[in-house]
Design an enzyme around this catalytic site. Sequence first.
Site, short mmCIF file in Angstrom:
data_model
loop_
_atom_site.label_atom_id
_atom_site.label_comp_id
_atom_site.label_asym_id
_atom_site.label_seq_id
_atom_site.Cartn_x
_atom_site.Cartn_y
_atom_site.Cartn_z
N CYS A 3 -13.65 -41.24 -28.71
CA CYS A 3 -14.17 -40.24 -29.79
C CYS A 3 -15.35 -40.32 -29.94
O CYS A 3 -16.37 -39.27 -29.77
CB CYS A 3 -13.24 -40.12 -30.93
SG CYS A 3 -13.88 -38.97 -32.28
N CYS B 204 -15.42 -36.53 -28.69
CA CYS B 204 -15.63 -35.58 -29.25
C CYS B 204 -17.06 -35.50 -29.74
O CYS B 204 -17.59 -34.57 -29.84
CB CYS B 204 -14.74 -35.77 -30.64
SG CYS B 204 -13.05 -36.57 -30.38
N LYS C 173 -20.08 -35.00 -27.25
CA LYS C 173 -19.73 -33.82 -26.63
C LYS C 173 -20.21 -32.76 -27.48
O LYS C 173 -20.89 -31.87 -27.31
CB LYS C 173 -18.28 -33.67 -26.23
CG LYS C 173 -17.91 -32.27 -25.75
CD LYS C 173 -16.48 -31.92 -26.08
CE LYS C 173 -15.92 -31.82 -27.41
NZ LYS C 173 -14.44 -31.59 -27.94
N TYR D 157 -9.59 -28.43 -21.16
CA TYR D 157 -10.57 -28.10 -22.09
C TYR D 157 -11.84 -28.93 -21.98
O TYR D 157 -12.92 -28.48 -22.03
CB TYR D 157 -9.68 -28.16 -23.66
CG TYR D 157 -10.16 -29.79 -24.20
CD1 TYR D 157 -11.09 -30.19 -24.91
CD2 TYR D 157 -8.92 -30.60 -24.07
CE1 TYR D 157 -10.83 -31.43 -25.29
CE2 TYR D 157 -8.81 -31.97 -24.41
CZ TYR D 157 -9.96 -32.28 -25.04
OH TYR D 157 -9.69 -33.67 -25.63
N ILE D 158 -11.80 -30.20 -21.30
CA ILE D 158 -12.77 -31.04 -21.24
C ILE D 158 -13.92 -30.44 -19.84
O ILE D 158 -15.07 -30.26 -20.06
CB ILE D 158 -12.48 -32.54 -20.89
CG1 ILE D 158 -11.96 -33.10 -22.04
CG2 ILE D 158 -13.62 -33.21 -20.31
CD1 ILE D 158 -11.42 -34.59 -21.97
N GLU E 148 -15.31 -27.17 -21.55
CA GLU E 148 -16.21 -27.39 -22.50
C GLU E 148 -17.78 -27.86 -21.85
O GLU E 148 -18.66 -27.35 -21.95
CB GLU E 148 -15.86 -28.25 -23.42
CG GLU E 148 -15.01 -28.03 -24.49
CD GLU E 148 -14.33 -29.00 -25.20
OE1 GLU E 148 -13.71 -28.54 -26.36
OE2 GLU E 148 -14.46 -30.42 -24.99
N ARG F 56 -4.91 -24.00 -19.01
CA ARG F 56 -3.42 -23.85 -19.11
C ARG F 56 -2.64 -24.37 -20.38
O ARG F 56 -3.14 -25.36 -20.93
CB ARG F 56 -2.79 -24.74 -17.66
CG ARG F 56 -1.33 -24.48 -17.46
CD ARG F 56 -1.02 -24.97 -16.05
NE ARG F 56 -1.40 -26.39 -15.85
CZ ARG F 56 -0.60 -27.35 -16.03
NH1 ARG F 56 0.67 -27.20 -16.62
NH2 ARG F 56 -0.99 -28.67 -15.91
N GLY G 33 -7.83 -34.94 -15.28
CA GLY G 33 -6.87 -35.48 -15.92
C GLY G 33 -7.16 -36.91 -16.30
O GLY G 33 -8.18 -37.60 -15.89
N ALA H 291 -9.57 -27.21 -31.73
CA ALA H 291 -10.46 -26.28 -31.37
C ALA H 291 -10.97 -26.85 -29.90
O ALA H 291 -10.89 -27.89 -29.60
CB ALA H 291 -11.83 -26.39 -32.45
N HIS I 32 -15.77 -10.01 -46.55
CA HIS I 32 -16.54 -9.01 -45.70
C HIS I 32 -18.11 -9.19 -45.96
O HIS I 32 -18.68 -9.45 -46.95
CB HIS I 32 -16.26 -7.51 -46.51
CG HIS I 32 -16.95 -6.67 -45.54
ND1 HIS I 32 -16.48 -6.04 -44.28
CD2 HIS I 32 -18.12 -5.75 -45.83
CE1 HIS I 32 -17.10 -5.28 -43.92
NE2 HIS I 32 -18.22 -4.89 -44.75
N GLU J 99 -12.33 -11.58 -41.25
CA GLU J 99 -11.65 -10.55 -41.88
C GLU J 99 -10.36 -9.73 -41.27
O GLU J 99 -9.45 -9.55 -41.77
CB GLU J 99 -12.42 -9.57 -42.61
CG GLU J 99 -13.26 -8.78 -41.83
CD GLU J 99 -14.15 -7.86 -42.52
OE1 GLU J 99 -13.76 -6.99 -43.38
OE2 GLU J 99 -15.34 -7.85 -42.67
#
Length: 452
Positions: free
Chosen positions: A43, A48, A51, A178-179, A182, A205, A262, A341, A435, A440
Amino acid sequence: MSFDYDLFVIGGGSGGVRAARVAAGENGAKVALAEEDRYGGTCVIRGCVPKKLMVFASEFSGMVGDAQAFGWDIQRGAFDWSTFHGKLVAELDRLEGIYRNILKNNGVESFDQRARVVDPHTVELADGARKTAKHILVATGGRPVVPEFSGSELAITSNEVFHLEKLPESMLIVGGGYIACEFAGIMNGLGVKTTQFYRGAQILRGFDDEARGLISEEMCQNGIDLHLGTNVLEMKQQGDKIWVKATNGSERLFDVVMYATGRAPNADDLGLEALGVARGRKGEIIVDEYSQTGVPSIYAIGDVTDRVNLTPVAIREGMAFVETVFKGNPTPVDHELIPTAIFTQPEMGTVGLSEEEAAAQEPIEVYATSFKPMQKSFAGGTQRVLMKLIVSQASRKVLGCHIVAPGAGEMIQLAGIAVKMGATKEDFDRTVAVHPVMAEELVTMRQPVRTA
Ligand SMILES: Cc1cc2nc3c(=O)[nH]c(=O)nc-3n(C[C@H](O)[C@H](O)[C@H](O)COP(=O)(O)OP(=O)(O)OC[C@H]3O[C@@H](n4cnc5c(N)ncnc54)[C@H](O)[C@@H]3O)c2cc1C
């Protein structure tokens, strides 16, 4: 029987450091930890944190056009990789120092070397020293793997991408998780001509189909040359470029090829097989809900167990381990409804079931809206965002919330609390809108767009 330590932790990443610190600092246990590389683990050193800093760096290019549209006399200059990289390295050094100090200040003895397990209560360090412990916690994380094919040794992975000597002119990123996605956004934003190959029909996926579709579309709009249903057949060094032959018949040259297809758990050569600790299909250590292996004194947490491979999950598993073993309060780890996220551009925040998963489980209503956010629309941009809720017809509970929008990661942390608490669609509706903000829409969607 007496031991050198109450606990010996192998691996100084997210999970290992937390477990060691809490066991020693809050519970007075005698704890040692071995780390073969850098403290902070994936991380902090190669995941994380660096990145996200690269995501920040890459997002400024898009902001220049928006600023001009808002009246600023501002020009886009060049991005200086060496300036950024120098600061990045210094920041990671600073953070590693913090992790080392956390251990020291909590009385954890650390060994800067590789460790393996030789019997249920003994760890052997790389220098041959043996240490005994009442409990052993394996928190060795995972590593990227590149499939073997002709030229595969030319590929870099997410481990090396943080240490490029210079920013390449062109880059191929292989993978659809995701990697990969990103880094496609990061490189594209930094001005690298970015191509992405993914062998499947759609990126990301496992996530909500509509969200995946929007992200993929926006990534292409942003200039990423995304090829779905495409894989690499062969690679060769050609001068200072890499020649890549793809399954779609194309032959192209790239400065850098990065594989993000992977990861594998770091569970080999730990001596676990000899002790009868079971491993799964991917090589992950098999544990029960308390992170205990089949050998009662040996526990494992984090990516090496391949449950949900995220930093906050590894930390939770570490805390639950300490609660169970050192506080006499058996605590299983709750892996349900974990908000997460994805720092693609646009970003995604997601919690709970995708529309597809929920529909396979029970009758649902889908509330969704996709629109141009105010800031982008004013600047003449075409970018769209998505706000989506999946609602159970029977219980009215929100089963899933999916947001594709700038800042979606921040939004989903908060929506995640409501979903985790079992909020119904009517609870969302009772909440007054803030708002004017994008989110919202989450509390103002009146009619389902479809039922399933
Ligand atoms: C590019 C990338 C981006 C990511 N982004 C995110 C994100 O945005 N959000 C998120 O939540 N998660 C993210 N993750 C996942 C996250 O980094 C991991 O889930 C988390 O680091 C797992 O923690 P861990 O303690 O299990 O292992 P790690 O953090 O990997 O730590 C394991 C440590 O053990 C050490 N080690 C291994 N074997 C031995 C041995 N035999 N002896 C001694 N030491 C050993 C390793 O050197 C390492 O330091 C990302 C991962 C990557 C690769």
